[in-house]
Every structure is written in C-alpha cells, then in structure tokens.
Design a protein around this motif. Sequence first.
Motif, mmCIF file in Angstrom:
data_model
loop_
_atom_site.group_PDB
_atom_site.id
_atom_site.type_symbol
_atom_site.label_atom_id
_atom_site.label_comp_id
_atom_site.label_asym_id
_atom_site.label_seq_id
_atom_site.Cartn_x
_atom_site.Cartn_y
_atom_site.Cartn_z
ATOM 1 N N VAL A 288 -24.266 18.310 -40.548
ATOM 2 C CA VAL A 288 -22.915 18.499 -40.039
ATOM 3 C C VAL A 288 -22.201 17.152 -40.069
ATOM 4 C CG1 VAL A 288 -21.570 19.174 -38.008
ATOM 5 C CG2 VAL A 288 -23.724 20.339 -38.495
ATOM 6 N N HIS A 289 -20.929 17.161 -40.451
ATOM 7 C CA HIS A 289 -20.155 15.912 -40.408
ATOM 8 C C HIS A 289 -19.183 15.960 -39.236
ATOM 9 C CE1 HIS A 289 -18.184 12.274 -41.593
ATOM 10 N NE2 HIS A 289 -17.026 12.885 -41.686
ATOM 11 N N ALA A 290 -19.230 14.942 -38.403
ATOM 12 C CA ALA A 290 -18.298 14.766 -37.294
ATOM 13 C C ALA A 290 -17.834 13.317 -37.351
ATOM 14 C CB ALA A 290 -18.974 15.081 -35.961
ATOM 15 N N GLY A 291 -16.821 13.044 -38.143
ATOM 16 C CA GLY A 291 -16.379 11.673 -38.368
ATOM 17 C C GLY A 291 -15.592 11.093 -37.206
ATOM 18 N N PHE A 292 -15.842 9.835 -36.933
ATOM 19 C CA PHE A 292 -15.126 9.081 -35.903
ATOM 20 C C PHE A 292 -14.651 7.763 -36.508
ATOM 21 C CE2 PHE A 292 -18.236 11.708 -33.721
ATOM 22 C CZ PHE A 292 -17.443 12.357 -32.785
ATOM 23 N N ASP A 293 -13.529 7.259 -35.998
ATOM 24 C CA ASP A 293 -13.019 5.962 -36.446
ATOM 25 C C ASP A 293 -14.063 4.875 -36.195
ATOM 26 O OD1 ASP A 293 -10.568 7.001 -37.249
ATOM 27 O OD2 ASP A 293 -9.604 6.582 -35.322
ATOM 28 N N ASP A 294 -13.985 3.812 -36.975
ATOM 29 C CA ASP A 294 -14.918 2.692 -36.892
ATOM 30 C C ASP A 294 -14.380 1.632 -35.928
ATOM 31 O OD1 ASP A 294 -16.930 0.851 -37.397
ATOM 32 O OD2 ASP A 294 -16.060 0.184 -39.296
ATOM 33 N N PHE B 73 -35.711 16.937 -39.176
ATOM 34 C CA PHE B 73 -34.762 17.190 -38.098
ATOM 35 C C PHE B 73 -34.184 18.588 -38.229
ATOM 36 C CE2 PHE B 73 -34.969 12.630 -38.336
ATOM 37 C CZ PHE B 73 -34.924 12.241 -37.007
ATOM 38 N N ASP B 74 -33.898 19.192 -37.083
ATOM 39 C CA ASP B 74 -33.182 20.471 -37.103
ATOM 40 C C ASP B 74 -31.732 20.246 -37.499
ATOM 41 O OD1 ASP B 74 -35.273 22.324 -36.157
ATOM 42 O OD2 ASP B 74 -35.187 21.093 -34.332
ATOM 43 N N TYR B 75 -31.147 19.135 -36.992
ATOM 44 C CA TYR B 75 -29.744 18.824 -37.254
ATOM 45 C C TYR B 75 -29.584 17.343 -37.582
ATOM 46 C CZ TYR B 75 -29.141 23.188 -34.730
ATOM 47 O OH TYR B 75 -29.232 24.491 -34.314
ATOM 48 N N VAL B 76 -28.732 17.072 -38.560
ATOM 49 C CA VAL B 76 -28.304 15.710 -38.866
ATOM 50 C C VAL B 76 -26.791 15.705 -38.785
ATOM 51 C CG1 VAL B 76 -28.146 13.898 -40.618
ATOM 52 C CG2 VAL B 76 -30.279 15.201 -40.360
ATOM 53 N N VAL B 77 -26.252 14.850 -37.904
ATOM 54 C CA VAL B 77 -24.810 14.730 -37.736
ATOM 55 C C VAL B 77 -24.385 13.378 -38.270
ATOM 56 C CG1 VAL B 77 -22.889 14.695 -36.103
ATOM 57 C CG2 VAL B 77 -24.849 16.222 -35.697
ATOM 58 N N THR B 78 -23.601 13.382 -39.349
ATOM 59 C CA THR B 78 -23.053 12.127 -39.861
ATOM 60 C C THR B 78 -21.787 11.819 -39.077
ATOM 61 O OG1 THR B 78 -21.887 13.302 -41.638
ATOM 62 C CG2 THR B 78 -24.053 12.383 -42.158
ATOM 63 N N VAL B 79 -21.672 10.583 -38.618
ATOM 64 C CA VAL B 79 -20.537 10.206 -37.774
ATOM 65 C C VAL B 79 -19.558 9.272 -38.474
ATOM 66 C CG1 VAL B 79 -21.715 10.663 -35.587
ATOM 67 C CG2 VAL B 79 -21.883 8.389 -36.623
#
Length: 141
Positions: A98-104, A74-80
């Motif tokens: 890249v990390h872009a965290g969101f509430d569960d 992958f070019d980008y992996v975004v952990t959520v």
Amino acid sequence: MKKTLLFLCTGNSCRSQMAEGWARHLKSDLFEVRSAGVEKHGLNPLAVEVMAEAGVDISGYTSALVDELDIKDFDYVVTVCGHANEQCPFFSGATRKVHAGFDDPPALARNAATHEEALSHYRRVRDEIRAYVERLPAGLE
C-alpha cells in the motif's frame, strides 16, 4: 495472531521511523511493526525530537535496510514516500503493498530560518502520519 506491518521509506530516517513509532504506540495489539529503507540514512534527530514531544520515544530506533530485518515475510508493506514506492523491493505474493505518501520533513525544513520553523514541518508530517496510523487497519485492504 498479529499481522506483520512494514513501513518503507527511502532512507529509513524520518517518515518510516515516525510511522513505526506511532504504530507501536497505538496499534501494538494488532500489528508486529518494523520500518526499513531502500537505503540507510541514519535516524533523523528532528524526527526523534517531535515524536518525543508527542510522547513517543523513537530515540533507540536505528536505520535499517529491508534485508537486515528479523521478519522476512510481511502481511503489509506501506511505502511512505514516492521513491520507496517506485523502488520497493519484491515481497512474496501474500504481501499486500500500500502507498501512503507523506511530505519529506527534511526537504521542507531545508530553508527554515529557525529551529522552531524547521520543527513545524516535522510536526505537521508527524501528525499526518499519526492520523493515518490511527485509521489502521482500514486502508490496508
């Protein structure tokens, strides 16, 4: 040529699925998008419900592990989510993580008294994820 983008979450049941849905809906001209988990928890029906409310059908999506994906680099992996960020598998040197965290949403809705109250948590996170995806590719570099 489109860039490849993976949204990674713990169970690939909710946040990563919503992110994939939004990215396919809003950014399919820029990205080849997938989602996966470090575990498999199955597709969350409330995530399907709130995405359908917004006009995005993710009902045919399935929970997948990274190793099961048809794209391997992958070019980008975004952990959520934080757990996926900590447990993120190794990707080739060219992959930008890249990390872009969101509430569960399931955790937030666990003690909801009504279905509508539970959905309100899912809707908020859905809308936060949409706002993030709308800004892409900014935030990936």
